[in-house]
Scaffold this active site. Structure first.
Site, PDB file in Angstrom:
ATOM      1  CE  LYS A 281      -3.885  -1.850   2.719  1.00 14.52           C
ATOM      2  NZ  LYS A 281      -4.932  -1.615   1.711  1.00 14.52           N
ATOM      3  CD  GLU A 353      -5.566  -8.030   3.672  1.00 13.11           C
ATOM      4  OE1 GLU A 353      -5.454  -7.569   2.521  1.00 13.11           O
ATOM      5  OE2 GLU A 353      -6.161  -7.430   4.585  1.00 13.11           O
ATOM      6  NE  ARG A 355     -10.874  -9.716  -1.625  1.00 12.84           N
ATOM      7  CZ  ARG A 355     -11.201  -8.817  -2.537  1.00 12.84           C
ATOM      8  NH1 ARG A 355     -11.499  -9.193  -3.776  1.00 12.84           N
ATOM      9  NH2 ARG A 355     -11.244  -7.532  -2.226  1.00 12.84           N
TER      10      ARG A 355
HETATM   11  N1  BES Z   1      -8.049  -3.636   4.523  1.00 12.88           N
HETATM   12  C1  BES Z   1      -8.214  -3.228   3.180  1.00 12.88           C
HETATM   13  C2  BES Z   1      -9.504  -2.457   2.952  1.00 12.88           C
HETATM   14  C3  BES Z   1      -9.631  -1.127   3.644  1.00 12.88           C
HETATM   15  C4  BES Z   1      -9.341   0.031   2.991  1.00 12.88           C
HETATM   16  C5  BES Z   1     -10.122  -1.057   4.944  1.00 12.88           C
HETATM   17  C6  BES Z   1      -9.485   1.243   3.632  1.00 12.88           C
HETATM   18  C7  BES Z   1     -10.263   0.142   5.585  1.00 12.88           C
HETATM   19  C8  BES Z   1      -9.945   1.296   4.933  1.00 12.88           C
HETATM   20  C9  BES Z   1      -8.246  -4.445   2.277  1.00 12.88           C
HETATM   21  O1  BES Z   1      -7.471  -5.532   2.678  1.00 12.88           O
HETATM   22  C10 BES Z   1      -7.719  -4.033   0.947  1.00 12.88           C
HETATM   23  O2  BES Z   1      -6.573  -3.718   0.870  1.00 12.88           O
HETATM   24  N2  BES Z   1      -8.577  -4.058  -0.072  1.00 12.88           N
HETATM   25  C11 BES Z   1      -8.215  -3.724  -1.389  1.00 12.88           C
HETATM   26  C12 BES Z   1      -8.703  -4.838  -2.286  1.00 12.88           C
HETATM   27  C13 BES Z   1      -8.169  -4.763  -3.704  1.00 12.88           C
HETATM   28  C14 BES Z   1      -6.678  -5.028  -3.713  1.00 12.88           C
HETATM   29  C15 BES Z   1      -8.905  -5.793  -4.534  1.00 12.88           C
HETATM   30  C16 BES Z   1      -8.891  -2.426  -1.775  1.00 12.88           C
HETATM   31  O3  BES Z   1     -10.045  -2.204  -1.416  1.00 12.88           O
HETATM   32  O4  BES Z   1      -8.225  -1.604  -2.413  1.00 12.88           O
HETATM   33 ZN    ZN Z   2      -7.116  -5.656   4.716  1.00 14.88          ZN
HETATM   34 MN    MN Z   3      -5.488  -5.405   2.008  1.00 13.71          MN
END
Ligand code: BES
Ligand code: ZN
Ligand code: MN
Length: 501
Positions: A281, A353, A355
Site C-alpha cells: 500500500k 488478503e 477475503r
Molecule cells: N483492509 C483493506 C480495505 C480497507 C481500505 C479497509 C481502507 C479500511 C480502509 C483491504 O485488505 C484491501 O486492501 N482491499 C483492497 C482490495 C483490492 C486489492 C482488490 C482495496 O479495497 O483496495
Molecule cells: Zn485488509
Molecule cells: Mn489489504
C-alpha cells in the site's frame, strides 16, 4: 465509574450535577424536569421563554441552582421532537450528559431515565441505552503518553439513575445490567482496534479473547499455524506466511456444546496489520491498517455479550487473525493456493488478503451445521467510497437473514445498506489457472469481493458485511468518540436477539 439505581426525586439529590431533559417545543416542562423548574422558581421555563434553549436534539443548557436545591448544577439535555424519540436519542443524550459531567469535573451526578417518562419508552430499554450511552460516551483510549493531555478530566466516580416510581426499579435495574454488558462488548472491541499493531498481534488478540472467555465462561480455542496447515487452510496460511507473528484462528463459543440449539456463526476478519504485502500500500495512510482486525473485534465483543445476556442460542465466533507483510517468504501475485474446501485460488493482489482469511474460516464454519453464518470485515476501499462513514454494506444469499440484519441495524444504530450479489460480479474473478482469483480489479470492487467470499460458503444461509468505512471514526460523536467505533458489536447483539424471538 460506578452506576447505581436509586429511588427518589431528582430534585433532592445531593450530587455535583443533576441531569434532566426537555422535548423540543415544550414551554412548560412537566415530570422531573418540571419539578426541578418549580424548585428553582421557573429558571428552566425562563430560558425557554427567552428563546435561549428549545430542547433540540443534542442541545444542552447548564443552570446554577444557588442553593434552591441540594445539587449546585442542573444540566438540561434536549431530546428533540417527541415523534423522533427512540433508543438512539436516549443513548446520545446520555452520552452528551456524561461527557458534560466529566468536563465540569463532577465527581457525582444523577440523571433521570430519558424517554421513560413522558416519552413513553419501555423503562428497561431506556435504562439500557442510558447506560450504553453513558459508558460509550465516556470511553477514552488511554494510549501510551507519558502524561495525559491537559484537557482530560477524570471520569465522574458515581452516577445515580434516579426514579420516583418504585414499581419501575426492577425493570430499570435489568436494563442497567443489559446496558453494562453491551457497553463492555463495544469497549472491548474499541480497545482491540485502537491498540497499535505491534501490541495487538494475532497472539495478543487470542489472549484477549481467552481472558474474555474466562470472565464469561465462553468456550475458547485458538488454532496456530501448524493446526491450520493440517486442516488444509492453504489460503488463510498464504497471508500469514511472511509474518514472524503466528497466525491464529480464534474460536469462541457460547453454549458451544448445545448442538440442539439453533447455531449462528459469526466470522470476523482479523488482519492485525495490513501493509498490502508484496502488493504494498502507499505509505501515507497505512497506519490506519492497525484497525484491519475490526471485524474480529466485533465478533469477539459480540460473543462476550451473548454470554453475559445468556442468549438461548449456540453462537460460535470465528476470528482468523494474521499480519499481512511483504518479504522473502511472502505470497506473490500469480501464486496459487488451495483452501480447506479443496478449491484453488490465484493471487492477483496480495492486498486482497481479508477475503483469503474469510475463505478458509467460512469453510471451517460448515462443521457447526449453522442456521446462519454472518461474516464481517474491513474488506474494501470501494465500500468506503460507495457508502462513506454512514453505513456498512451487507450482501446476503438469503432474504430472511438480510431482513434480520437490516432490522438489527435500525435497532442498534449500526447502520447497514444492502447491495446485490449479481451473478455477473463473478465474471471478474474467473481465473485462467485456478477455481477463482482473489481480485477482479477496480470495476465493481465490492460486488466481486462478495462473490469471492460466496464461493467459499457451503450452502448455508449467509451474509457478508463490509465495514471498511465504519471501523474508525475521524469525527467525534456523542456516544462514539473519535477513533475505533466498536461498529458491529451492537448490530450482532440485536441480530442474535432477533433470532431468539
Ligand atoms: N483492509 C483493506 C480495505 C480497507 C481500505 C479497509 C481502507 C479500511 C480502509 C483491504 O485488505 C484491501 O486492501 N482491499 C483492497 C482490495 C483490492 C486489492 C482488490 C482495496 O479495497 O483496495
Ligand atoms: Zn485488509
Ligand atoms: Mn489489504
Amino acid at each position: 465509574m460506578d452506576i447505581f439505581v436509586k429511588q427518589g426525586g431528582i430534585v433532592e439529590q445531593a450530587v455535583d450535577l443533576i441531569v434532566v431533559n426537555l422535548f423540543q417545543g415544550v414551554t412548560a416542562p412537566a415530570g422531573a424536569t418540571g419539578a426541578v423548574d418549580k424548585a428553582m422558581g421557573g429558571a428552566i421555563s425562563a430560558i425557554i421563554a427567552a428563546g435561549d434553549f428549545v430542547g433540540k436534539f443534542g442541545e444542552t443548557a447548564l443552570l446554577y441552582t444557588r442553593g434552591a436545591i441540594p445539587a449546585p448544577r442542573v444540566l438540561v439535555v434536549g431530546l428533540g421532537e417527541p415523534a423522533k424519540l427512540g433508543a438512539h436519542v436516549v443513548r446520545a443524550a446520555a452520552a452528551t450528559a456524561a461527557r458534560k459531567a466529566r468536563d465540569l469535573g463532577a465527581k457525582t451526578f444523577a440523571t433521570i431515565v430519558h424517554g421513560a417518562g413522558i416519552g413513553g419508552l419501555d423503562a428497561a430499554i431506556a435504562a439500557g441505552v442510558l447506560v450504553e450511552g453513558t459508558r460509550l460516551g465516556l470511553y477514552r483510549f488511554e494510549g501510551y503518553r507519558s502524561k495525559p493531555p491537559k484537557d482530560w478530566r477524570p471520569s465522574p466516580e458515581t452516577m445515580f439513575i434516579v426514579e420516583m416510581a418504585a414499581d419501575r426499579l426492577s425493570a430499570i435495574a435489568a436494563g442497567v445490567a443489559r446496558g453494562e454488558a453491551i457497553a463492555a462488548g463495544v469497549m472491548l472491541a474499541r480497545d482491540l482496534v485502537n491498540t497499535p499493531a505491534n501490541l495487538m498481534t494475532p497472539t495478543t488478540v487470542a489472549e484477549r479473547a481467552e481472558a474474555l472467555a474466562r470472565a464469561t465462561s465462553l468456550h475458547f480455542e485458538a488454532l496456530g499455524r501448524a493446526e491450520c496447515k493440517a486442516l488444509g487452510m492453504g489460503i488463510f496460511m498464504a497471508v500469514a506466511e511472511e509474518s514472524e507473528q503466528e497466525p491464529k484462528l480464534i474460536i469462541l463459543g457460547h453454549n458451544a456444546e448445545r448442538a440442539d440449539l439453533p447455531t449462528l456463526v459469526l466470522v470476523g476478519k482479523g488482519v492485525t496489520f495490513d501493509s498490502g504485502g508484496i502488493s504494498i500500500k502507499p505509505g501515507e495512510e497505512m497506519w490506519r491498517m492497525k484497525g484491519d482486525m475490526a471485524g474480529a473485534a466485533a465478533v469477539i465483543g459480540a460473543l462476550g455479550i451473548a454470554a453475559r445476556l445468556n442468549l438461548p442460542l449456540r453462537v460460535i465466533g470465528l476470528a482468523p487473525c494474521a499480519e499481512n507483510l511483504p518479504g522473502g517468504r511472502a505470497q506473490k501475485p500469480g501464486d496459487v493456493f488451495r483452501g480447506m474446501n479443496g478449491k484453488t485460488m490465484e493471487v492477483i493482489s496480495t492486498d486482497a488478503e481479508g477475503r483469503m482469511l474469510l475463505a478458509d474460516a467460512l469453510a471451517y464454519a460448515t462443521r457447526y451445521n449453522p442456521a446462519a453464518v454472518v461474516d464481517i470485515a474491513t474488506l474494501t476501499g470501494a465500500q468506503a467510497v460507495a457508502l462513506g462513514p454512514q453505513a456498512a454494506a451487507v450482501f446476503a444469499n438469503n432474504d430472511e437473514i438480510a431482513a434480520k440484519l437490516l432490522a438489527a441495524a435500525d435497532a442498534s444504530g449500526d447502520r447497514l445498506w444492502r447491495l446485490p450479489l449479481f451473478d455477473e460480479y463473478a465474471d471478474a474473478i474467473k481465473s485462467q489457472v485456478a477455481d477463482v482469483k482473489n481480485s477482479g480489479g477496480r470495476t465493481s470492487g465490492i460486488g466481486s469481493s462478495a462473490k469471492f467470499i460466496e464461493h467459499f460458503t457451503e450452502g448455508y444461509p449467509w451474509a457478508h458485511i463490509d465495514m471498511a468505512s465504519m471501523a474508525m471514526s475521524d469525527e467525534d460523536r456523542p456516544a462514539q468518540p473519535k477513533g475505533a467505533t466498536g461498529y458491529g458489536v451492537r448490530l450482532f447483539t440485536a441480530f442474535l436477539e432477533a433470532w431468539t424471538k
